[in-house]
Scaffold this motif. Structure first.
Motif, PDB file in Angstrom:
ATOM      1  N   THR B 269       0.896  -1.185   0.126  1.00  0.00           N
ATOM      2  CA  THR B 269       0.045   0.068   0.017  1.00  0.00           C
ATOM      3  C   THR B 269       0.945   1.269  -0.013  1.00  0.00           C
ATOM      4  O   THR B 269       1.768   1.327   0.942  1.00  0.00           O
ATOM      5  CB  THR B 269      -0.869  -0.074   1.403  1.00  0.00           C
ATOM      6  N   PRO B 270       0.673   2.148  -0.966  1.00  0.00           N
ATOM      7  CA  PRO B 270       1.418   3.385  -0.871  1.00  0.00           C
ATOM      8  C   PRO B 270       1.190   4.165   0.500  1.00  0.00           C
ATOM      9  O   PRO B 270       0.125   4.201   1.070  1.00  0.00           O
ATOM     10  CB  PRO B 270       1.115   4.206  -1.963  1.00  0.00           C
ATOM     11  N   ALA B 271       2.368   4.888   0.843  1.00  0.00           N
ATOM     12  CA  ALA B 271       2.224   5.359   2.283  1.00  0.00           C
ATOM     13  C   ALA B 271       1.178   6.644   2.068  1.00  0.00           C
ATOM     14  O   ALA B 271       0.341   6.667   3.249  1.00  0.00           O
ATOM     15  CB  ALA B 271       3.592   6.246   2.398  1.00  0.00           C
ATOM     16  N   ALA B 272       0.822   7.258   0.947  1.00  0.00           N
ATOM     17  CA  ALA B 272      -0.142   8.139   0.962  1.00  0.00           C
ATOM     18  C   ALA B 272      -1.709   7.559   1.036  1.00  0.00           C
ATOM     19  O   ALA B 272      -2.538   8.355   1.722  1.00  0.00           O
ATOM     20  CB  ALA B 272      -0.119   9.054  -0.279  1.00  0.00           C
ATOM     21  N   ALA B 273      -1.879   6.317   0.879  1.00  0.00           N
ATOM     22  CA  ALA B 273      -2.987   5.649   0.838  1.00  0.00           C
ATOM     23  C   ALA B 273      -3.364   5.293   2.183  1.00  0.00           C
ATOM     24  O   ALA B 273      -4.409   4.962   2.667  1.00  0.00           O
ATOM     25  CB  ALA B 273      -3.231   4.431   0.083  1.00  0.00           C
ATOM     26  N   LEU B 274      -2.310   5.333   3.278  1.00  0.00           N
ATOM     27  CA  LEU B 274      -2.552   4.812   4.663  1.00  0.00           C
ATOM     28  C   LEU B 274      -2.887   6.047   5.499  1.00  0.00           C
ATOM     29  O   LEU B 274      -3.232   5.937   6.524  1.00  0.00           O
ATOM     30  CB  LEU B 274      -1.259   4.290   5.282  1.00  0.00           C
ATOM     31  N   GLN B 275      -2.633   7.335   5.023  1.00  0.00           N
ATOM     32  CA  GLN B 275      -2.580   8.540   5.747  1.00  0.00           C
ATOM     33  C   GLN B 275      -3.928   9.288   5.396  1.00  0.00           C
ATOM     34  O   GLN B 275      -4.615   9.327   4.286  1.00  0.00           O
ATOM     35  CB  GLN B 275      -1.743   9.407   5.194  1.00  0.00           C
ATOM     36  N   PRO B 276      -4.802   9.860   6.360  1.00  0.00           N
ATOM     37  CA  PRO B 276      -5.767  10.828   6.359  1.00  0.00           C
ATOM     38  C   PRO B 276      -5.243  12.073   5.392  1.00  0.00           C
ATOM     39  O   PRO B 276      -3.991  12.481   5.620  1.00  0.00           O
ATOM     40  CB  PRO B 276      -6.112  11.141   7.454  1.00  0.00           C
ATOM     41  N   ALA B 277      -5.929  12.873   4.617  1.00  0.00           N
ATOM     42  CA  ALA B 277      -5.538  14.093   4.034  1.00  0.00           C
ATOM     43  C   ALA B 277      -6.500  15.269   4.632  1.00  0.00           C
ATOM     44  O   ALA B 277      -7.517  14.880   5.003  1.00  0.00           O
ATOM     45  CB  ALA B 277      -5.492  14.042   2.806  1.00  0.00           C
ATOM     46  N   LEU B 278      -6.167  16.549   4.431  1.00  0.00           N
ATOM     47  CA  LEU B 278      -6.990  17.452   5.010  1.00  0.00           C
ATOM     48  C   LEU B 278      -8.322  17.675   4.124  1.00  0.00           C
ATOM     49  O   LEU B 278      -9.237  18.040   4.720  1.00  0.00           O
ATOM     50  CB  LEU B 278      -6.241  18.564   5.374  1.00  0.00           C
ATOM     51  N   ALA B 279      -7.992  17.759   2.785  1.00  0.00           N
ATOM     52  CA  ALA B 279      -9.149  18.326   1.930  1.00  0.00           C
ATOM     53  C   ALA B 279      -9.380  17.169   0.970  1.00  0.00           C
ATOM     54  O   ALA B 279      -8.436  16.654   0.466  1.00  0.00           O
ATOM     55  CB  ALA B 279      -8.682  19.703   1.287  1.00  0.00           C
ATOM     56  N   GLY B 280     -10.729  17.357   0.109  1.00  0.00           N
ATOM     57  CA  GLY B 280     -10.953  16.456  -0.925  1.00  0.00           C
ATOM     58  C   GLY B 280     -10.549  17.062  -2.207  1.00  0.00           C
ATOM     59  O   GLY B 280      -9.905  18.089  -2.395  1.00  0.00           O
TER      60      GLY B 280
END
Lengths: 280, 280
Positions: B269-280
């Motif tokens: 799983t790419p690291a970015a896909a494991l993290q929440p992000a602030l905006a859509g």
């Protein structure tokens, strides 16, 4: 109430018999009307669900509730057991299992006789359950599941599970259940309020949680052949009775007429019945 | 795969459609053969049951498993959603729910759109679930229970339940469920492996624990109208996808032939896909 020869053969083969609508709605209403009062009492006989005030099981209501004392002497429930054992029976255990709407938790896979043997030193599997549905039992409110024929294997190895639910139980491992189901399948008798089930004390059974909005209250008479009475009083008397007097049945209309019954625990559970004792 | 006018009317009235045996045993076997390998992986997409190693739900297998990547583009599953919404759809969520023999725990009463709205800021209930049974679903292995018509009430008040199971869920209170069931009843579609269910994202549903020796693995495609994409990336991408590209279907035989599919998460799983992000 006499079982036919076909009934007896079916019981010996499958380990259970099912009689839909054996009791009338009027007979069941007498009992249903009494349940909320019993369940609201703060007495040790009410075992509540884990994390909830809902009653999982009420013990020994026949000692302090007139309608249930009459049910405990009902010929439709008692005579089949007398017939099967060929001798008088006494009340080993009396339960009103709630399986209440939303809160009713599961019962793990078990044989009742496993507990009666391990905890109570009941000599043989000459005791059986006779249960009636106070509420309709349907596919949504956690019906009893039986493994037909599983009683023929006698007592199966079991482990004392004290964590899954609020009530400790001698439960059977998954490998054994898988083998038994591959051999006998699964059934879940469903039917209206007033339906009755007889099942062998070695029949393996379980039930899931009740997520539906419908209560599934059932009454279980655990009737033991008098000569097969328990030998150890390890559990409190309200769970495993110590009075081996043969049950004398009332007339068949006993739920609809106010026959006199004694209610020795009406004013509370006697101290002796709450305690374990050393010998039977 | 086109729905008839009668299907669409039934969907609008009841909130679900059921197609027994829509997929063949050979098609299901391709998927069943892949499940043990996916469930044995130690990756964050496998959410396990409380107190057990059994997988409760696996997320996003279409990003790293060829058979499930093909299923995610299957016209029998995707086209009905395109038809109902009248526009292309993207994959909002992809789940393989285990409900494994003995260990499969319950799912509380909920609406999926409740979570998609609260957590993901999905604007409207223009997303739906399309599920297929990899295993037979019967009365013993914890079938989905629906309250027909409950989708017509829109989003119901819900509470975030983070304690009952291993997976947090916005759940609906008992009083509301009792009222909805009094109005619409309960159904639990059952059928062979290969059966498909479409249901509205506001349809209230639940399922009990699986005490049987039979797995009940199902795959859920949560398909969202592209214009209705989520606006907040609070949950990890493997739970709520952020790629709103319209799904392009493969041919109808895509489970039986090795059509080329991209597997961008095959090596992890790419690291970015494991993290929440602030905006859509």
């Amino acid at each position: 109430m006499q079982l036919t020869r076909a009934h007896v053969e079916q019981f010996e083969r499958d380990g259970y018999l099912f009689f839909p609508s054996l009791f009338s709605p009027a007979e069941m209403q007498v009992l249903l009307d009494e349940v909320p009062r019993l369940y609201s009492e703060r007495r040790p006989e009410n075992v509540r669900e884990r994390g909830s005030d809902a009653v999982r099981t009420n013990f020994a209501a026949h000692m302090y509730s007139a309608p249930f004392a009459r049910l405990a002497r009902h010929p439709r429930m008692v005579e089949p057991a007398v017939q099967i054992f060929g001798e008088p029976v006494y009340m080993h255990q009396f339960k009103i299992n709630g399986k209440m709407a939303f809160d009713g938790d599961l019962w793990q896979w078990h044989q009742d006789y496993g507990t009666w043997k391990n905890d109570d030193l009941m000599p043989e599997a000459r005791a059986m359950n006779v249960a009636i549905f106070l509420d309709e039992v349907n596919e949504f409110n956690g019906p009893l599941m039986f493994i037909p024929g599983s009683h023929t294997l006698g007592v199966l190895e079991a482990e004392h599970d004290v964590t899954t639910t609020s009530y400790p139980l001698w439960t059977i491992n998954h490998d054994t259940i898988a083998k038994l189901v591959a051999r006998g399948g699964l059934v879940a008798p469903k039917g209206p309020s007033g339906s009755m089930i007889l099942f062998h004390s070695c029949l393996v059974h379980a039930s899931t949680a009740n997520l539906s909005p419908w209560n599934r209250v059932s009454v279980y008479l655990s009737l033991c052949a008098v000569s097969n009475h328990i030998r150890r009083f390890k559990r409190p008397e309200y769970i495993a009775h110590r009075d081996f007097t043969p049950i004398v049945c009332l007339p068949d209309d006993c739920l609809l007429k106010d026959y006199e019954v004694s209610l020795p625990w009406r004013d509370g559970t006697p101290a002796a019945a709450l305690q374990p004792a050393l010998a039977g």
